[in-house]
Design a protein around this motif. Structure first.
Motif, PDB file in Angstrom:
ATOM      1  N   ALA A 165       0.897  -1.260   0.071  1.00 29.65           N
ATOM      2  CA  ALA A 165      -0.113   0.057  -0.086  1.00 29.65           C
ATOM      3  C   ALA A 165       0.764   1.308  -0.065  1.00 29.65           C
ATOM      4  CB  ALA A 165      -1.038   0.087   1.202  1.00 29.65           C
ATOM      5  N   GLU A 166       2.161   1.118   0.107  1.00 30.34           N
ATOM      6  CA  GLU A 166       2.867   2.183   0.327  1.00 30.34           C
ATOM      7  C   GLU A 166       4.161   2.392  -0.621  1.00 30.34           C
ATOM      8  OE1 GLU A 166       4.032   2.194   4.604  1.00 30.34           O
ATOM      9  OE2 GLU A 166       1.809   2.341   5.205  1.00 30.34           O
ATOM     10  N   ALA A 217      -6.610  -2.451   6.386  1.00 28.85           N
ATOM     11  CA  ALA A 217      -5.628  -2.481   5.506  1.00 28.85           C
ATOM     12  C   ALA A 217      -6.103  -2.646   4.054  1.00 28.85           C
ATOM     13  CB  ALA A 217      -4.703  -3.747   5.985  1.00 28.85           C
ATOM     14  N   GLU A 269      -8.550  -1.417   2.835  1.00 29.02           N
ATOM     15  CA  GLU A 269      -9.126   0.004   2.205  1.00 29.02           C
ATOM     16  C   GLU A 269      -8.062   0.658   1.705  1.00 29.02           C
ATOM     17  OE1 GLU A 269     -11.857   4.003   3.859  1.00 29.02           O
ATOM     18  OE2 GLU A 269     -11.155   2.196   5.193  1.00 29.02           O
ATOM     19  N   ARG A 270      -6.950   0.776   2.539  1.00 32.68           N
ATOM     20  CA  ARG A 270      -5.806   1.121   2.036  1.00 32.68           C
ATOM     21  C   ARG A 270      -5.209   0.776   0.879  1.00 32.68           C
ATOM     22  NH1 ARG A 270      -4.588   1.435   7.486  1.00 32.68           N
ATOM     23  NH2 ARG A 270      -3.062  -0.324   7.136  1.00 32.68           N
ATOM     24  N   ARG A 317      -7.443   1.511  -2.459  1.00 33.06           N
ATOM     25  CA  ARG A 317      -7.067   2.803  -3.045  1.00 33.06           C
ATOM     26  C   ARG A 317      -5.991   2.675  -3.906  1.00 33.06           C
ATOM     27  NH1 ARG A 317      -8.460   4.828   2.263  1.00 33.06           N
ATOM     28  NH2 ARG A 317      -6.315   5.239   2.653  1.00 33.06           N
ATOM     29  N   ARG A 318      -4.882   2.131  -3.471  1.00 28.17           N
ATOM     30  CA  ARG A 318      -3.719   2.049  -4.136  1.00 28.17           C
ATOM     31  C   ARG A 318      -4.038   1.449  -5.699  1.00 28.17           C
ATOM     32  NH1 ARG A 318       1.894   1.084  -3.653  1.00 28.17           N
ATOM     33  NH2 ARG A 318       2.824   2.421  -5.155  1.00 28.17           N
TER      34      ARG A 318
END
Length: 311
Positions: free
Chosen positions: A171-172, A200, A202-203, A206-207
């Motif tokens: 996600a990051e 987690a 949801e994040r 989005r990605r």
């Protein structure tokens, strides 16, 4: 004589004929369990033929990986079968967890690929690896299925921590591969800390949407460049990412996107009654033939999970 009456007309009847004519015994027993009222015992008996002395599974249970030796991918496949028949527990799963412990990497996870014994046949797309590093694609589905079935084993503690860290990195960090996202969703589906899993997911969702990792329009578009993190010709569909309505990935997509993908899946049934392979890749002779009944059963289960008529 009018022979048209002998031709199955419903999607399920056509798929049944395809399975009886082409599938391995395991897939025939799975089809009978899921769609014909068959028992779970014959499925377990058929699966046992792939069991190794080390507690793992081999013998091309996952068709692309040939040979008798156990592999992490076979373990995930076996757990999916056992989960589907409500038998993901007991002595067999305990022995499998012991095997997973033996092949675990120093970071507490499973390797994407293990070195095959000398002379063993593997698919040409399967890269060589020394098995020293953990991989979310191998670990996530296994950990998720074990948690989903309330299996507790010492192996799970570090493997679960590995998966949480790997999902956060997706996600990051750098653009993930679609297969990594599939593995992350499989882990999150079974992760016992549900509030943490939903946050987690949801994040990550989005990605996934920002990078266009999932094909929202299933119709072919040859001139469309591949999304970041995706090879040319590689497409992951909505129905693959969210195979059931309660999947952690389902909220990533609108109702219209899900329905469009399911329409595409339903229309993809071939004239012979089976579903085609969604992702073409080179492999050993016979692997594609063995995989098509597996893909067919998965397609039927997905369509039924979303309430699509099969009869």
């Amino acid at each position: 004589m009018d022979r048209s009456a002998a031709v199955p007309s419903s999607p399920l009847a056509r798929a049944e004929q395809f399975v009886w004519l082409t599938a391995r015994v395991l897939e025939q027993r799975r089809f009978a369990y899921h769609f014909l009222g068959g028992g779970a015992d014959p499925v377990e008996t058929a699966l046992a033929a792939y069991l190794g002395d080390d507690g793992g599974y081999g013998h091309a249970l996952e068709p692309d990986l040939r040979g008798p030796h156990s592999r992490p991918q076979h373990a995930a496949h076996a757990l999916r079968v056992l989960d589907g028949i409500g038998r993901c527990a007991g002595r067999r799963v305990e022995l499998l967890c012991r095997y997973l412990t033996e092949i675990t990497t120093p970071d507490g996870a499973l390797p994407a690929h293990r070195p095959a014994p000398p002379g063993a046949a593997v698919a040409s797309w399967n890269p060589a690896a020394d098995g020293s590093a953990g991989d979310l694609r191998a670990t996530g589905p296994v950990v998720g299925l074990l948690h989903r079935n309330d299996v507790w084993h010492a192996w799970l503690f570090r493997a679960t921590d590995f998966c949480w860290a790997a999902v956060a990195a997706l996600a990051e960090g750098a653009a993930p591969r679609p297969r990594e996202v599939l593995a992350a969703a499989a882990f999150l589906d079974g992760a016992p800390d549900r509030p943490r899993a939903l946050a987690a997911a949801e994040r990550l969702g989005r990605r996934v949407r920002k990078l266009g990792l999932v094909t929202l329009d299933p119709e072919p578009a040859e001139d469309r460049p591949p999304a970041e993190g995706r090879a040319p010709g590689e497409r992951i569909f909505v129905h693959e990412m969210a195979r059931t309505p309660d999947s952690s990935a389902r909220p990533w997509f609108t109702d219209a996107e899900v329905e469009r993908s399911l329409d595409f899946l339903a229309a993809s049934q071939s004239e012979d009654g089976g579903w085609p392979l969604p992702h073409l890749r080179p492999g050993p002779p016979g692997a594609a033939l063995e995989r098509r009944p597996i893909v067919t059963i998965e397609a039927l289960l997905t369509l039924r999970a979303y309430g699509r008529a099969l009869d």
